[in-house]
Design a protein around this motif. Structure first.
Motif, short mmCIF file in Angstrom:
data_model
loop_
_atom_site.label_atom_id
_atom_site.label_comp_id
_atom_site.label_asym_id
_atom_site.label_seq_id
_atom_site.Cartn_x
_atom_site.Cartn_y
_atom_site.Cartn_z
N HIS A 116 -1.50 -0.86 1.10
CA HIS A 116 -2.07 0.35 0.53
C HIS A 116 -2.96 -0.02 -0.66
CE1 HIS A 116 0.75 2.71 2.95
NE2 HIS A 116 1.71 1.89 2.53
N PRO A 128 1.56 6.72 -1.57
CA PRO A 128 1.00 5.35 -1.56
C PRO A 128 -0.50 5.27 -1.30
CG PRO A 128 2.24 5.77 0.46
CD PRO A 128 2.51 6.92 -0.45
N ASP A 177 5.22 5.22 -4.75
CA ASP A 177 6.11 5.18 -3.58
C ASP A 177 6.01 6.48 -2.78
OD1 ASP A 177 8.31 3.97 -2.00
OD2 ASP A 177 9.46 5.66 -2.79
N GLU A 195 1.21 -4.28 -6.12
CA GLU A 195 2.37 -4.03 -5.25
C GLU A 195 2.00 -3.15 -4.07
OE1 GLU A 195 5.66 -4.34 -8.90
OE2 GLU A 195 5.20 -2.39 -7.98
N LEU A 196 1.15 -2.16 -4.30
CA LEU A 196 0.67 -1.33 -3.19
C LEU A 196 -0.14 -2.15 -2.20
CD1 LEU A 196 -0.47 1.97 -5.00
CD2 LEU A 196 1.28 1.80 -3.22
N ASP A 235 0.04 -5.28 -1.56
CA ASP A 235 0.94 -6.16 -0.81
C ASP A 235 1.61 -5.43 0.34
OD1 ASP A 235 0.28 -8.19 -2.54
OD2 ASP A 235 2.09 -7.99 -3.78
N LYS A 236 1.70 -4.10 0.22
CA LYS A 236 2.32 -3.28 1.28
C LYS A 236 1.29 -2.64 2.20
CE LYS A 236 6.19 -2.08 -1.79
NZ LYS A 236 6.86 -0.96 -2.53
N ARG A 240 5.65 3.27 -10.38
CA ARG A 240 6.17 2.79 -9.09
C ARG A 240 6.71 3.95 -8.25
NH1 ARG A 240 9.02 -2.63 -11.63
NH2 ARG A 240 7.42 -4.13 -10.93
#
Length: 476
Positions: A255, A223, A220, A249-250, A252-253, A216
């Motif tokens: 990326h 990305p 971060d 998670e990437l 969802d953002k 993570r």
């Protein structure tokens, strides 16, 4: 380009003692011609990739003895004051003839020829062999590795195992010409303009409380370019699942995870399992990178076993040219003409006898563009279909050049009077030239195992000249 000026003292001591001897005997301005060549193809293959020319030409053009160099040589107590004064004004003013970098070349062929004054042509022997031998060897290894990878991408990851800092830079350059167009070597990126790439080490993962936290954190910071090393603990039970969690998670953002890297274990099996897990999770575009003591044979085996690797990071075995028949090129630098007369190294083993005098290097090309064979001939000798040519190691073996082919000169003058006379191709152009040449090799010549050996011959005129000189020397 070279990142710094190579010292004039980048040489073996015997080059300087010979130079002093030539000077004291009044021979230093005699006309001389030297050929640089090798006798055996590396890696038990059928070819080599010529590299190192630009580095060599830059060295020759900038060659100077500094005041510090002269002071050091004076302190040795071996050389006369007149000779040291000669070195103060020393310049390389010879002609240099060679093929373009990236050209496929073969045993016994003159890769690079130096023509000029004896002292100038003699002094540069060691440095030229150092530069051309190594870069040619690495370019050849890189071509073999990239060929084994097929459509896969190969990255050069070898700096930490290279033979010193300049060895790391030269390896990156040679590898690029051979087809490996990215490196982990940041200095090579700066100096040579090669694209730099890399991921992170196991220490990154171990510096965090757990693997997922490390992934993570890396994602971060990067990305849009994160490649996660998934084998620190357990590749399939934790590494890949945690990478998938971070990939989601990437996404969802806004990326996407770029890739994962495998650095241990059964790479064919692990890559297949990882590919399945990534695809099932909805990440078919995530690349799989593999490293860990790879070479052309391991890569070939992985592909034959159905491995799903997209990118191969090759380090130690590339920059050290490891493998059977590797480790060194074995190039030599021999006098072939002196004071207006052709010269020949005579030996009881005809395979080690040199080929005398100035020469042309001709490539015989089929109508479809496939290379048929190479022929060395005397400087003023014509060569055409139907002419008889001879095996340089066994002249009893002979054959005719077939009809319908083209005979093309491979070499050109790059330097005259010690000055570079032609625009030197960019590294990209050298690499493209190599790739195009590999596509024109005859069937079987690119095999890793028991390749077909490409034919190299000498012309009737060159064979006759060598025979006459051998008879003369043996009579004397």
């Amino acid at each position: 380009m070279t990142p710094f000026r190579y010292s004039a003292l980048l040489t073996d001591f015997y080059e300087l003692t010979m130079l002093a001897g030539y000077f004291e005997k009044g021979m230093h301005e005699d006309e001389a011609v030297f050929d640089l060549f090798f006798r055996k193809n590396p890696f038990k293959g059928s070819y080599a990739v010529f590299a190192g020319l630009e580095t060599a030409l830059r060295y020759l053009e900038e060659l100077r003895f500094t005041d510090e160099d002269i002071a050091y040589l004076d302190a040795l107590g071996k050389f006369s004051a007149d000779f040291l004064d000669y070195l103060r004004d020393f310049r390389f003013r010879c002609k240099v003839i060679a093929p373009p970098e990236g050209t496929l070349i073969f045993n016994h062929e003159p890769l690079l020829t130096v023509e000029g004054k004896l002292a100038e042509a003699q002094l540069v022997e060691t440095a030229l062999l150092n530069i051309v031998n190594y870069q040619t060897l690495i370019a050849t290894k890189a071509a073999r590795i990239q060929g084994a990878a097929g459509d896969g991408v190969v990255l050069e990851f070898g700096l930490r195992r290279a033979h010193g800092p300049d060895g790391g830079l030269s390896a990156a350059r040679g590898a690029f010409i051979g087809g490996v167009r990215s490196t982990s070597n940041v200095w090579a990126g700066q100096v040579l303009g090669i694209e730099v790439k890399g991921t992170h080490a196991h220490s990154w993962v171990m510096a965090f409380a757990d693997e997922l936290s490390s992934f993570r954190a890396y994602a971060d910071v990067f990305p849009d370019s994160a490649v996660l090393l998934v084998d620190t603990y357990d590749t399939l039970r934790s590494g890949v699942p945690n990478a998938i969690t971070v990939a989601q998670e990437l996404r969802d953002k806004g990326h996407e995870l770029l890739g994962i890297r495998l650095d241990s274990g059964d790479l064919a099996y692990l890559s297949k399992q990882a590919r399945h897990m990534l695809d099932e999770a909805g990440f078919p575009e995530v690349k799989i990178v593999a490293s860990n003591e790879l070479d052309e044979y391991v890569i070939d085996s992985i592909r034959k076993e159905g491995g799903r690797i997209d990118i191969y990071g090759v380090g130690t075995n590339l920059v050290t040219a490891a493998g059977e028949g590797g480790g060194h090129l074995g190039g030599v630098y021999k006098l072939v003409r002196h004071a207006g007369r052709p010269k020949l190294k005579v030996t009881s083993d005809v395979a080690k006898a040199t080929l005398p005098d100035r020469k042309r290097l001709i490539r015989v090309v089929e109508p479809d563009g496939t290379f048929h064979q190479d022929v060395m001939c005397c400087e003023n000798e014509s060569l055409k279909p139907g002419d008889m040519v001879f095996d340089p190691t066994n002249p009893a073996h002979r054959k005719k050049i077939p009809e319908g082919v083209q005979c093309e000169d491979l070499r050109q003058v790059w330097m005259d009077d010690g000055k570079i006379k032609k625009e030197l191709p960019a590294l990209d152009a050298c690499a493209d030239h190599c790739a195009a040449q590999l596509k024109r090799m005859p069937n079987g010549c690119l095999r890793l195992y028991n390749p077909h050996i490409y034919k190299v011959s000498i012309s009737q005129g060159l064979n006759a000249l060598r025979s006459r000189l051998m008879e003369k020397y043996l009579e004397d």
